[in-house]
Design a protein around this motif. Sequence first.
Motif, PDB file in Angstrom:
ATOM      1  N   UNK A   1     -67.253  98.912 -13.238  1.00 42.94           N
ATOM      2  CA  UNK A   1     -67.944 100.073 -12.640  1.00 42.94           C
ATOM      3  C   UNK A   1     -66.969 101.231 -12.428  1.00 42.94           C
ATOM      4  N   UNK A   2     -65.802 100.931 -11.864  1.00 44.75           N
ATOM      5  CA  UNK A   2     -64.802 101.989 -11.603  1.00 44.75           C
ATOM      6  C   UNK A   2     -64.312 102.566 -12.929  1.00 44.75           C
ATOM      7  N   UNK A   3     -64.035 101.671 -13.871  1.00 43.17           N
ATOM      8  CA  UNK A   3     -63.482 102.075 -15.170  1.00 43.17           C
ATOM      9  C   UNK A   3     -64.411 103.035 -15.910  1.00 43.17           C
TER      10      UNK A   3
ATOM     11  N   UNK B   1     -58.958 104.372 -15.851  1.00 44.65           N
ATOM     12  CA  UNK B   1     -58.040 103.584 -15.014  1.00 44.65           C
ATOM     13  C   UNK B   1     -58.750 103.110 -13.747  1.00 44.65           C
ATOM     14  N   UNK B   2     -59.019 101.799 -13.690  1.00 50.97           N
ATOM     15  CA  UNK B   2     -59.681 101.220 -12.517  1.00 50.97           C
ATOM     16  C   UNK B   2     -58.661 100.564 -11.587  1.00 50.97           C
ATOM     17  N   UNK B   3     -57.484 100.211 -12.141  1.00 48.21           N
ATOM     18  CA  UNK B   3     -56.419  99.573 -11.357  1.00 48.21           C
ATOM     19  C   UNK B   3     -55.154 100.405 -11.535  1.00 48.21           C
ATOM     20  N   UNK B   4     -54.602 100.871 -10.434  1.00 48.60           N
ATOM     21  CA  UNK B   4     -53.389 101.709 -10.505  1.00 48.60           C
ATOM     22  C   UNK B   4     -52.349 101.224  -9.504  1.00 48.60           C
ATOM     23  N   UNK B   5     -51.100 101.556  -9.796  1.00 50.83           N
ATOM     24  CA  UNK B   5     -50.006 101.150  -8.903  1.00 50.83           C
ATOM     25  C   UNK B   5     -49.664 102.281  -7.925  1.00 50.83           C
ATOM     26  N   UNK B   6     -48.926 101.907  -6.916  1.00 54.00           N
ATOM     27  CA  UNK B   6     -48.452 102.892  -5.933  1.00 54.00           C
ATOM     28  C   UNK B   6     -47.192 103.550  -6.484  1.00 54.00           C
ATOM     29  N   UNK B   7     -47.196 104.880  -6.517  1.00 53.03           N
ATOM     30  CA  UNK B   7     -46.003 105.633  -6.951  1.00 53.03           C
ATOM     31  C   UNK B   7     -45.713 106.715  -5.930  1.00 53.03           C
TER      32      UNK B   7
ATOM     33  N   UNK C   1     -60.378 107.483  -4.413  1.00 56.02           N
ATOM     34  CA  UNK C   1     -60.870 107.318  -5.796  1.00 56.02           C
ATOM     35  C   UNK C   1     -61.656 106.041  -6.019  1.00 56.02           C
ATOM     36  N   UNK C   2     -61.513 105.085  -5.109  1.00 57.27           N
ATOM     37  CA  UNK C   2     -62.197 103.797  -5.268  1.00 57.27           C
ATOM     38  C   UNK C   2     -61.448 102.837  -6.176  1.00 57.27           C
ATOM     39  N   UNK C   3     -60.301 103.269  -6.724  1.00 55.67           N
ATOM     40  CA  UNK C   3     -59.541 102.411  -7.640  1.00 55.67           C
ATOM     41  C   UNK C   3     -58.877 101.249  -6.894  1.00 55.67           C
ATOM     42  N   UNK C   4     -58.698 100.149  -7.608  1.00 54.62           N
ATOM     43  CA  UNK C   4     -58.007  98.982  -7.060  1.00 54.62           C
ATOM     44  C   UNK C   4     -56.502  99.276  -7.105  1.00 54.62           C
ATOM     45  N   UNK C   5     -55.814  98.948  -6.015  1.00 51.87           N
ATOM     46  CA  UNK C   5     -54.396  99.300  -5.912  1.00 51.87           C
ATOM     47  C   UNK C   5     -53.495  98.072  -6.001  1.00 51.87           C
ATOM     48  N   UNK C   6     -52.359  98.221  -6.700  1.00 52.37           N
ATOM     49  CA  UNK C   6     -51.328  97.171  -6.750  1.00 52.37           C
ATOM     50  C   UNK C   6     -49.984  97.820  -6.431  1.00 52.37           C
ATOM     51  N   UNK C   7     -49.038  97.008  -5.939  1.00 54.40           N
ATOM     52  CA  UNK C   7     -47.720  97.578  -5.607  1.00 54.40           C
ATOM     53  C   UNK C   7     -46.907  97.804  -6.872  1.00 54.40           C
ATOM     54  N   UNK C   8     -45.942  98.694  -6.794  1.00 55.69           N
ATOM     55  CA  UNK C   8     -45.173  99.115  -7.973  1.00 55.69           C
ATOM     56  C   UNK C   8     -44.344  97.983  -8.566  1.00 55.69           C
ATOM     57  N   UNK C   9     -43.855  97.057  -7.707  1.00 53.33           N
ATOM     58  CA  UNK C   9     -43.040  95.948  -8.220  1.00 53.33           C
ATOM     59  C   UNK C   9     -43.888  95.036  -9.104  1.00 53.33           C
ATOM     60  N   UNK C  10     -45.100  94.706  -8.628  1.00 56.03           N
ATOM     61  CA  UNK C  10     -46.013  93.873  -9.416  1.00 56.03           C
ATOM     62  C   UNK C  10     -46.348  94.595 -10.722  1.00 56.03           C
TER      63      UNK C  10
END
Length: 259
Positions: A189-191, A198-204, A235-244
Motif C-alpha cells: 500500500x505504501x509503495x 520507497x515503502x521502507x527507508x533508513x534513518x539518515x 510519510x507513513x513509511x516503515x523505518x529501519x536504523x542505518x546500521x541495519x
Amino acid sequence: MANMKELSVEDKLRAIYDLQLIDTRIDEIRNVRGELPLEVEDLEDEVAGLTTRSEKLSSDLELIEEQIKSKKTAIDDHKASIKKYTEQQKNVRNNREFNSLTKEVEFQELEIQLAEKQIREMKASIDHKKDVISQSKERLEAKSNHLKHKKSELDAIMSETQKEEEFLNEKSAEYQALIEDRLLAAYTRIRTSVRNGLAVVSIERGASAGSFFTIPPQTQMEIASRKKIITDEHSGRILVDSALAEEEKEKMEQLFSKF
C-alpha cells in the motif's frame, strides 16, 4: 532463512528492507526501459494501420481501373450499336422507322458521352488515390524504420536486463513469502502510494531518508532497538536504523553483483 512464524521483529525488518532493495532494483531496470515498450506497441499499431490503409487504397485503385475497362468496353458496344442502327436506316420503309432508329442512335451517343464523363472522373480519382498511396507509402516507410530502430533499442536493453529482472522477481517473491500478510499489505500500500516506490527507508542524519522531518531521539532509539515495526508519522513509511540498512545493502549488493 527462518520460517515466517519464527521471525523476530529484527528478522522481519531485515526481510522487508531486503524486499525493498530488490523491488527498487527492479524499478531501476524498468526505468531504463522507460516508455520504450509502449512506444514500440504504439508504432506497431500505427504501422499495421498504415499497411491496411495502403492495401485498401491499392485495392480501390484496381477496382477503379477495372471499372474504366468496363466503361471502355461499353463504349465499344455503344459504337457498334450506332453503326448497326445507321446501317439499318439505309433500308427503312418509312419515316417512323427512320426516326425510331435515329432516337436509338442518339441514345447510344448519350450513353457514350456519359461513359466518357465517368471515365474522366475515375481517372481523376486514380490520380488522387495515387498521390495518397505515395504519401502513405512514404509515411509507412518512415514509421517502419522508426519501429525497427525502437525495437532494436528495446531488444538490446531486454537482452541486458531480462535475466536479471527474472532473477530479481523470483527473489522478490521469496522475500514476500517470509513476510506476514498484514505487514506485506502495508508495504504494498505504501509503495504504490509514494512517487519513488520507497515503502521502507533508513534513518539518515536524524530523519527518514529523503525527508526533512526530524525523528525524535526517543523514536530513533526505539527504531535502533528493533523490537517493533515503526512508521514515519509524516510519510507513513516503515523505518529501519542505518546500521541495519547498511548491513542489508551490503548483502543485497553481493546478490545484485551476479549480473
